[in-house]
Design an enzyme around this catalytic site. Structure first.
Site, PDB file in Angstrom:
ATOM      1  N   CYS A 180      80.410  -9.109  40.608  1.00 60.91           N
ATOM      2  CA  CYS A 180      79.253  -8.864  39.839  1.00 60.91           C
ATOM      3  C   CYS A 180      78.892  -9.748  38.724  1.00 60.91           C
ATOM      4  O   CYS A 180      77.489 -10.125  38.103  1.00 60.91           O
ATOM      5  CB  CYS A 180      78.332  -7.269  39.527  1.00 60.91           C
ATOM      6  SG  CYS A 180      78.032  -6.224  41.399  1.00 60.91           S
ATOM      7  N   HIS A 216      73.427  -8.044  34.397  1.00 62.92           N
ATOM      8  CA  HIS A 216      73.630  -7.221  35.241  1.00 62.92           C
ATOM      9  C   HIS A 216      73.082  -5.833  35.825  1.00 62.92           C
ATOM     10  O   HIS A 216      73.078  -4.806  34.678  1.00 62.92           O
ATOM     11  CB  HIS A 216      75.261  -7.386  35.649  1.00 62.92           C
ATOM     12  CG  HIS A 216      75.256  -6.718  36.832  1.00 62.92           C
ATOM     13  ND1 HIS A 216      74.798  -6.840  38.357  1.00 62.92           N
ATOM     14  CD2 HIS A 216      76.074  -6.063  37.577  1.00 62.92           C
ATOM     15  CE1 HIS A 216      75.139  -5.715  39.219  1.00 62.92           C
ATOM     16  NE2 HIS A 216      75.446  -5.027  38.975  1.00 62.92           N
ATOM     17  N   ASN A 268      71.739  -2.125  42.452  1.00 67.12           N
ATOM     18  CA  ASN A 268      72.876  -2.742  41.632  1.00 67.12           C
ATOM     19  C   ASN A 268      72.379  -4.371  43.248  1.00 67.12           C
ATOM     20  O   ASN A 268      73.508  -4.181  44.248  1.00 67.12           O
ATOM     21  CB  ASN A 268      74.469  -2.242  42.042  1.00 67.12           C
ATOM     22  CG  ASN A 268      75.068  -3.685  40.925  1.00 67.12           C
ATOM     23  OD1 ASN A 268      75.256  -4.562  42.143  1.00 67.12           O
ATOM     24  ND2 ASN A 268      76.060  -2.586  41.039  1.00 67.12           N
TER      25      ASN A 268
HETATM   26  N1  ACO Z   1      73.722  12.687  44.694  1.00 70.45           N
HETATM   27  C1  ACO Z   1      73.968  13.256  44.359  1.00 70.45           C
HETATM   28  N2  ACO Z   1      75.705  14.511  43.623  1.00 70.45           N
HETATM   29  C2  ACO Z   1      76.464  13.161  43.075  1.00 70.45           C
HETATM   30  C3  ACO Z   1      75.693  11.964  43.800  1.00 70.45           C
HETATM   31  C4  ACO Z   1      74.193  12.039  44.461  1.00 70.45           C
HETATM   32  N3  ACO Z   1      74.530  10.792  44.779  1.00 70.45           N
HETATM   33  N4  ACO Z   1      76.887  11.190  43.311  1.00 70.45           N
HETATM   34  C5  ACO Z   1      78.041  11.789  43.132  1.00 70.45           C
HETATM   35  N5  ACO Z   1      77.306  13.005  42.976  1.00 70.45           N
HETATM   36  C6  ACO Z   1      78.054  14.098  41.828  1.00 70.45           C
HETATM   37  C7  ACO Z   1      78.947  13.952  42.288  1.00 70.45           C
HETATM   38  O1  ACO Z   1      80.132  14.011  43.233  1.00 70.45           O
HETATM   39  C8  ACO Z   1      79.882  14.451  41.205  1.00 70.45           C
HETATM   40  O2  ACO Z   1      80.102  15.702  41.924  1.00 70.45           O
HETATM   41  P1  ACO Z   1      80.712  17.021  41.340  1.00 70.45           P
HETATM   42  O3  ACO Z   1      80.784  17.864  39.917  1.00 70.45           O
HETATM   43  O4  ACO Z   1      80.860  18.418  42.263  1.00 70.45           O
HETATM   44  O5  ACO Z   1      82.274  16.417  41.736  1.00 70.45           O
HETATM   45  C9  ACO Z   1      78.708  14.601  40.004  1.00 70.45           C
HETATM   46  O6  ACO Z   1      77.300  14.849  40.768  1.00 70.45           O
HETATM   47  C10 ACO Z   1      79.272  13.837  39.479  1.00 70.45           C
HETATM   48  O7  ACO Z   1      79.521  12.998  39.352  1.00 70.45           O
HETATM   49  P2  ACO Z   1      79.851  12.014  38.407  1.00 70.45           P
HETATM   50  O8  ACO Z   1      80.421  10.330  39.338  1.00 70.45           O
HETATM   51  O9  ACO Z   1      80.688  12.561  37.244  1.00 70.45           O
HETATM   52  O10 ACO Z   1      78.451  10.970  37.616  1.00 70.45           O
HETATM   53  P3  ACO Z   1      77.785   9.715  37.273  1.00 70.45           P
HETATM   54  O11 ACO Z   1      77.172  11.003  36.125  1.00 70.45           O
HETATM   55  O12 ACO Z   1      79.380  10.182  36.457  1.00 70.45           O
HETATM   56  O13 ACO Z   1      77.405   8.807  37.792  1.00 70.45           O
HETATM   57  C11 ACO Z   1      77.529   6.466  38.422  1.00 70.45           C
HETATM   58  C12 ACO Z   1      77.895   8.777  38.124  1.00 70.45           C
HETATM   59  C13 ACO Z   1      76.364   6.927  38.883  1.00 70.45           C
HETATM   60  C14 ACO Z   1      78.398   6.048  39.871  1.00 70.45           C
HETATM   61  C15 ACO Z   1      78.202   6.755  37.528  1.00 70.45           C
HETATM   62  O14 ACO Z   1      79.286   7.345  37.204  1.00 70.45           O
HETATM   63  C16 ACO Z   1      77.914   4.889  37.165  1.00 70.45           C
HETATM   64  O15 ACO Z   1      76.864   4.978  37.442  1.00 70.45           O
HETATM   65  N6  ACO Z   1      79.148   4.480  36.869  1.00 70.45           N
HETATM   66  C17 ACO Z   1      78.818   2.981  36.468  1.00 70.45           C
HETATM   67  C18 ACO Z   1      79.075   2.252  38.565  1.00 70.45           C
HETATM   68  C19 ACO Z   1      77.911   1.151  38.347  1.00 70.45           C
HETATM   69  O16 ACO Z   1      77.549   0.417  37.803  1.00 70.45           O
HETATM   70  N7  ACO Z   1      78.793   0.585  39.109  1.00 70.45           N
HETATM   71  C20 ACO Z   1      78.476  -0.769  39.525  1.00 70.45           C
HETATM   72  C21 ACO Z   1      78.813  -1.917  38.859  1.00 70.45           C
HETATM   73  S1  ACO Z   1      79.911  -3.385  39.231  1.00 70.45           S
HETATM   74  C22 ACO Z   1      79.501  -3.686  40.577  1.00 70.45           C
HETATM   75  O17 ACO Z   1      77.743  -3.844  39.994  1.00 70.45           O
HETATM   76  C23 ACO Z   1      79.835  -4.121  42.118  1.00 70.45           C
END
Ligand code: ACO
Length: 332
Positions: free
Chosen positions: A116, A257, A287
């Site tokens: 990315c 990004h 993304n």
């Molecule tokens: N729908 C419902 N629940 C979900 C989903 C979903 N799509 N995905 C995860 N959950 C659940 C998890 O299983 C977890 O459940 P649990 O508590 O029972 O274990 C709960 O939601 C919380 O999960 P977290 O991972 O803590 O959720 P968070 O608030 O951190 O959000 C996210 C997750 C959106 C992925 C966030 O961490 C994020 O945006 N991270 C950055 C990711 C990113 O930007 N990546 C790309 C950058 S690099 C590139 O571009 C290649």
């Protein structure tokens, strides 16, 4: 003219998106999730997906044509084509296919992989060739089809990604419009975001084994990537602004990004850049990896928000881990 050599201007931008729309309601039929969860945690409403017949090269070529038309540049006058991608149609690279489809017979073309961050890394790479006077006209494309590599049963990743392509033309210019940059990487955090090769042993003759494997779908530690982005992106933008001899209040547009709206908001907040200056189109495209910066840049130009002379702070971040920022003025 820059003291080191030729100045650089970004003279054209264009983008291309696949037709197919997958919204959050579709996803909630596939995995245990909801429109509400996805919108609140990411800001994404829908994404575009390339169908099985489509190719990254075609999508990238379409974006390139538009960028060159805006720059008023013919493909035969291109010296260099850089394709920033992690999802080439061919593991040997797709830049040469794009060169052929554009008819850019005088250009040299190659792929650059920095996930990315690819677009920003590509911009810095292109700049080296222009600064040194080696090339005058460069086409930089950021394109990715991450839908090919997403595990569509993993709700933690499949809700995040979409496909797209964007391109800019960078040209040698009297005035230097690339004002500063900084690019970084940290392989120690490589495990946080992977599209890994899974080696299977194959014995080709007695006693000689090679690996014959395939790539596995994207795996990500979302929390770690989030923490990394929110800390490192403001730092790298600050550093690039320092090289540009500018302060954050001189930035007209923050072009990040498009990974997650919460990351965009947190970065802007840390830099004290008001939300009106933050360009975002993540709700429509998700993304799109290396494509996301030129996609949102193109939208900003098409909508008449970005005007010639505006100062843009762009920043990419992602797998590697890699991150970087480029500060530039739009136009000649
Ligand atoms: N729908 C419902 N629940 C979900 C989903 C979903 N799509 N995905 C995860 N959950 C659940 C998890 O299983 C977890 O459940 P649990 O508590 O029972 O274990 C709960 O939601 C919380 O999960 P977290 O991972 O803590 O959720 P968070 O608030 O951190 O959000 C996210 C997750 C959106 C992925 C966030 O961490 C994020 O945006 N991270 C950055 C990711 C990113 O930007 N990546 C790309 C950058 S690099 C590139 O571009 C290649």
């Amino acid at each position: 003219m820059n003291q080191l050599g030729a100045g650089i201007a970004i003279t054209g931008v264009g983008s291309a998106k696949p037709e197919t729309v997958l919204d959050n309601h579709h996803l909630s039929q596939m995995v245990e999730t909801s429109d509400e969860w996805i919108q609140t945690r990411t800001g994404i409403r829908q994404r575009r997906l390339l169908d099985a017949q489509g190719s990254l090269s075609e999508m990238a070529s379409a974006a390139a044509h538009k960028a060159m038309a805006m720059a008023g540049l013919s493909p035969v006058n291109l010296d260099l084509i850089i394709l920033a991608t992690s999802t080439a149609d061919d593991l040997f690279g797709s830049a040469c296919q794009i060169q052929a489809s554009l008819g850019a017979s005088n250009a040299v073309a190659f792929d650059l992989t920095a996930a990315c961050s690819g677009f920003v890394f590509g911009m810095v790479t292109a700049a080296q060739f222009i600064r040194t006077g080696v090339y005058r006209n460069v086409l930089l494309i950021g394109a990715d089809v991450l839908s090919r590599w997403v595990d569509w049963s993993d709700r933690c990743t499949c809700v995040l990604f979409g496909d797209g392509a964007g391109a800019v033309v960078m040209q040698a210019n009297q005035q230097d419009r690339l004002l500063g940059f900084e690019i970084r990487s940290d392989g120690n955090q490589n495990g946080s975001l992977k599209l890994a090769y899974d080696a299977r042993t194959q014995e080709i003759v007695k006693g000689v084994t090679v690996s014959r494997g395939c790539y596995q779908p994207i795996t990500m530690n979302g929390k770690e990537v989030y923490r990394f982005a929110v800390q490192k992106v403001p730092e790298v933008i600050d550093k690039a602004l320092f090289w540009a001899n500018l302060t954050t209040d001189q930035v007209d547009w923050l072009v990040l990004h498009q990974a997650n709206q919460r990351i965009l908001d947190a970065v802007a907040q840390r830099l004290k850049i008001p939300s009106e200056k933050v360009l975002t189109n993540l709700s429509n495209y998700g993304n799109t990896s290396a494509a996301s910066i030129p996609l949102v840049l193109d939208e900003g130009v098409q909508q008449g928000k970005i005007k010639p002379g505006d100062i843009i702070a762009a920043s990419g971040f992602g797998a590697g881990l890699t991150w970087g920022s480029a500060i530039f003025q739009w136009g000649r």
